[in-house]
Design an enzyme around this catalytic site. Structure first.
Site, PDB file in Angstrom:
ATOM      1  N   SER B 234     -21.412  31.465  82.583  1.00 40.28           N
ATOM      2  CA  SER B 234     -21.099  32.884  82.768  1.00 40.28           C
ATOM      3  C   SER B 234     -19.990  33.083  83.789  1.00 40.28           C
ATOM      4  O   SER B 234     -19.727  32.233  84.636  1.00 40.28           O
ATOM      5  CB  SER B 234     -22.341  33.623  83.248  1.00 40.28           C
ATOM      6  OG  SER B 234     -22.610  33.273  84.593  1.00 40.28           O
ATOM      7  N   GLY B 237     -21.506  33.119  87.478  1.00 41.55           N
ATOM      8  CA  GLY B 237     -21.795  31.789  88.010  1.00 41.55           C
ATOM      9  C   GLY B 237     -20.522  30.987  88.219  1.00 41.55           C
ATOM     10  O   GLY B 237     -20.336  30.365  89.270  1.00 41.55           O
ATOM     11  N   GLU B 257     -14.973  27.453  81.948  1.00 36.57           N
ATOM     12  CA  GLU B 257     -14.768  28.264  80.749  1.00 36.57           C
ATOM     13  C   GLU B 257     -15.899  29.282  80.797  1.00 36.57           C
ATOM     14  O   GLU B 257     -17.072  28.905  80.878  1.00 36.57           O
ATOM     15  CB  GLU B 257     -14.885  27.351  79.532  1.00 36.57           C
ATOM     16  CG  GLU B 257     -14.388  27.993  78.261  1.00 36.57           C
ATOM     17  CD  GLU B 257     -15.324  27.721  77.109  1.00 36.57           C
ATOM     18  OE1 GLU B 257     -15.467  26.561  76.690  1.00 36.57           O
ATOM     19  OE2 GLU B 257     -15.953  28.691  76.640  1.00 36.57           O
ATOM     20  N   CYS B 296     -18.891  31.043  72.320  1.00 37.17           N
ATOM     21  CA  CYS B 296     -17.863  31.595  73.208  1.00 37.17           C
ATOM     22  C   CYS B 296     -16.726  32.213  72.404  1.00 37.17           C
ATOM     23  O   CYS B 296     -15.968  33.014  72.943  1.00 37.17           O
ATOM     24  CB  CYS B 296     -17.332  30.529  74.154  1.00 37.17           C
ATOM     25  SG  CYS B 296     -16.851  29.035  73.301  1.00 37.17           S
ATOM     26  N   GLU B 386     -18.812  41.043  77.714  1.00 36.65           N
ATOM     27  CA  GLU B 386     -19.280  40.150  76.654  1.00 36.65           C
ATOM     28  C   GLU B 386     -20.763  40.412  76.363  1.00 36.65           C
ATOM     29  O   GLU B 386     -21.586  40.477  77.281  1.00 36.65           O
ATOM     30  CB  GLU B 386     -19.085  38.691  77.086  1.00 36.65           C
ATOM     31  CG  GLU B 386     -19.399  37.703  75.969  1.00 36.65           C
ATOM     32  CD  GLU B 386     -19.200  36.241  76.396  1.00 36.65           C
ATOM     33  OE1 GLU B 386     -19.124  35.974  77.611  1.00 36.65           O
ATOM     34  OE2 GLU B 386     -19.122  35.385  75.503  1.00 36.65           O
TER      35      GLU B 386
END
Lengths: 501, 501
Positions: B234, B237, B257, B296, B386
């Site tokens: 995330s 994080g 990523e 993703c 997202e």
């Protein structure tokens, strides 16, 4: 030679601030007469608005167009050599021959990047036809801020390696002019902008901002329209700005080159006879004192095994350093910083091989050679701080194992050097491995100063030599700092960039 | 299938902690019976001591040796498929066919990197004979910490792309096992370690640490022996750990990523007739709902021009999404996170194209399609977050200019997609340019899910898609994250690495 003291916001001269400063002529021990005007935030904003616009326009300009621009900058610099040398010498106290050599290097760098981006192999593309048709190429990051170095007013400042590589990549450049040579910066910027106009580059592709305060430097690094930073300077400054760049809402690549001790490991075989000793003493005296030792690759630490050969080497090296004479340093501030580090190293146990002269000044600095034991070196960090000036410390070791232990405590470095003259024994091999893990360039039987500008060069190294060991500040690969890959999947020919058609 | 719940500190199973947790089977709505033991700091230290030792030994192992290791891991995984699928399905609630596809991909990645480093062109070297003899090659950075993703227990976790590329580079790997599939992680690690032993790799080349707390994750990132981090997860994080990595005494490369909205721009010509509308509705229903939308590259935003064609598309897309049925999500935590984002988007003006079902759960989630106007989209950031699950938002625009303005507010993305069916008009061209500036991969007339693993792939993109747009997480170039250049100047043959001899 006309220095206005103003900044270039794109093509426009601007001087809205009310903070003024002057550059200094160390040779003549006086301030230069031109008055530099520091920018205000509003001018930084204006430069970035123009840079953002220029970046959009640059998308329509080919590699050939940018290549012509870089070549025209080189022409402009070449045509105005005398004028450039004059202000360069007044602001750096470096010699005319150094000015010439550095301008030649600057011109060569511009031509190297011009040729690099004009070649068929640029940008590096990859194609793949599998489930999908994939075509990979590179895009420029956007406007790049360049913080020039103090010690290369031509080659690593206004239109030095960072600016040339960023422009080559297709990124507009906003230079934070070094306050110690702000006049040189303005003059160089003038010729960059003439070249931009001649070759049809958009306004905003290049700005030159007079900034001295940390606040304004920080403001520039944190500006949302800045997409990357190239910095050459001190660890303290580089680190502080690096952290600001990473704390931004959108972190950006921040490449800083921040200095190096450039350790030299001398195997006993390198000092085996009088000829060898003489040879290395001469070579290293020049490498330590050239440019008043104000090079990022100046050898600052010489590790050797104690004994009579080393004593001879130390004596000869001191003599050779004396023969190199006294130097003017770039600026009294750098002189003061250098003398402070020298004093700290002395107090930490660095013995003077010959007594320091008492009456030195920024306009007349001799070279200094200290020596300490490996024990002192291991126990005191003040012997591991860069002395930015003509000085080196000889670290006297018991044997090769002891030498290896001493170099093993070093942080990341730009270079590491090894001298030897007979076969490679296991002790030497271990030292080579220890050096290798810590540096960006290993030199055998040579001096670390003198960085060739070519594709094979790597001028970088593990932290704190740089903030990112994966990139270089010198050579064609320096452009990679400012490029990001992009893949086009099943994109019709019409929409592809030329290199993928 | 035997899961001990312990961590691998190199080859050694260890479970000194007293914090325990369990993984969850969403399909069966119950905890799995194995008990995971979280490591303590001392165990992290031990893993790093071993990794440091292993890194030194790896210097003596050739590319061919590492290549054999990677191939043997692939063999081991291939030989234990059933056992691996069983725990994978129990911990992810993904299907067996997905497990198979993902394991195949994992094996292919290992083989791709094995072939890459065994090829003559690896590592990329450059030579230059000028004033000096210069030879450039690459060195591995050192031990790399890998924070695996939740959504690819095989392909982007324990021995996924980050670990495979780091091992290929010659870097020991310390995996922070994802707590949602810690059992799968342990089993995969077991086979990695069997392969390491079989191919003579040093102890410490690979460790698998059960870590769930932020504190221990932070401890790992800040550990002085960690020289780089690969993270998939995330934004919250990733960003927090990225900042810790940059604040270390020695900052390290941290590649994260962190997710993407994967905008899709639909030109009216793409919905010109019933066949086209049907075609895209089918394709996007699968792309949105496959893997319960936990990819993703799941398309999260569909920009289109309002009108009757779009109304038909929305209706058909909803029908197709319903046809894709209900899904189990990876974990109740992800289900809760997804439902929260969905509610936020609804409250921000995202209308339900059909009414939400009331009784959903982690074991039974339908797909959701919302729609909003471009005005709502521009004014409310909650429509730009997202949603990690099977949902997308249709953004209804007035015209192509309005669409362009809407996508221009997007941050960096992994992908951007454009659908059209006739000639490329100027409006479409402008949109293509706007997409290009924001993404790592542009797709035309396709779906963004499905990332081919090959040299031409780029899986990355501007922040916040990743922390560094210059690197990729997928494809052979992923290895570049873990390598740094080094130049050998006048170094005798004897001391050169094989590739430079």
């Amino acid at each position: 030679m006309m220095i206005t003291g103003k900044s270039y916001i794109g093509r426009e001269l601007s001087g809205k601030g009310n903070v003024h400063y002057r550059t200094f002529n160390s040779n003549e021990e006086k301030e230069n007469h031109w008055n530099i005007v520091e920018v205000v935030r509003e001018e930084i904003d204006s430069a970035l608005i123009k840079a953002k616009q220029a970046f959009l326009s640059l998308g329509k300009i080919t590699e050939e167009g940018r290549s012509k621009f870089l070549r025209e900058i080189a022409n402009q610099l070449d045509e105005h050599r005398d004028e450039l040398y004059e202000v360069y010498m007044a602001e750096s106290s470096l010699t005319r021959s150094r000015a010439e050599a550095e301008l030649n290097r600057t011109i060569n760098q511009l031509e190297l990047f011009a040729a690099h981006i004009a070649s068929d192999s640029y940008p590096e593309t990859v194609r793949h036809s599998g489930v999908n048709d994939l075509k990979k190429t590179y895009l420029p990051l956007g406007p790049i801020a360049v913080f020039g170095s103090s010690n290369f007013p031509f080659a690593y400042s206004t239109i030095g390696g960072d600016s040339a590589s960023a422009l080559a990549a297709g990124c507009p450049v906003i230079v934070k002019a070094h306050p110690m040579h702000a006049g040189t910066g303005e003059l160089v910027a003038k010729y960059v902008l003439i070249a931009a106009e001649k070759t049809g580059m958009p306004d905003g592709i290049f700005s030159n901002l007079n900034i001295r305060s940390h606040d304004l430097g920080a403001y520039l690094v944190q500006h949302p329209e800045v997409k990357g930073v190239g910095f050459t300077g001190s660890l303290t400054g580089g680190r502080a700005l690096f952290e600001l760049a990473q704390k931004r809402e959108v972190p950006i690549p921040f490449f800083a080159e921040m200095g190096s001790l450039n350790p030299v490991c001398i195997h006993p075989s390198a000092l085996l006879n009088a000829d060898l000793i003489q040879n290395w003493a001469k070579a290293f005296a020049r490498s330590i004192s050239d440019g008043a030792g104000q090079f990022c690759t100046k050898p600052g630490l010489l590790f050797a095994i104690k004994g009579s050969a080393l004593e001879s080497f130390k004596m000869l090296l001191t003599e050779e350093l004396e023969r190199c004479g006294h130097h003017s340093m770039l600026h009294p501030e750098l002189y003061n910083g250098f003398m402070n580090k020298l004093t700290e190293a002395s107090q930490a146990g660095g013995n003077q091989v010959r007594m320091f002269e008492q009456n030195t000044s920024a306009s007349s600095v001799p070279s200094f050679l200290l020596s300490c034991t490996s024990e002192q070196f291991l126990s005191n960090k003040d012997l591991r701080h860069e002395m930015f000036g003509p000085a080196a410390i000889v670290v006297e070791c018991q044997d090769l194992t002891d030498m290896n232990n001493a170099i093993a405590v070093l942080d990341g470095q730009l270079t590491g050097t090894m001298l030897y003259s007979d076969t490679i024994d296991p002790g030497l091999r271990i030292i080579f491995e220890t050096i290798k893990e810590r540096v960006g360039r290993v030199i055998v039987n040579g001096v670390p100063t003198g960085v060739e500008v070519c594709e094979a060069m790597h001028h970088g190294g593990p932290y704190p030599a740089t903030t990112d060991a994966r990139f270089t500040a010198v050579g064609t690969n320096a452009i990679r700092r400012w490029l990001r890959p992009i893949v086009y999947q099943n994109v019709p020919e019409e929409l592809l960039p030329d290199e993928l058609k």
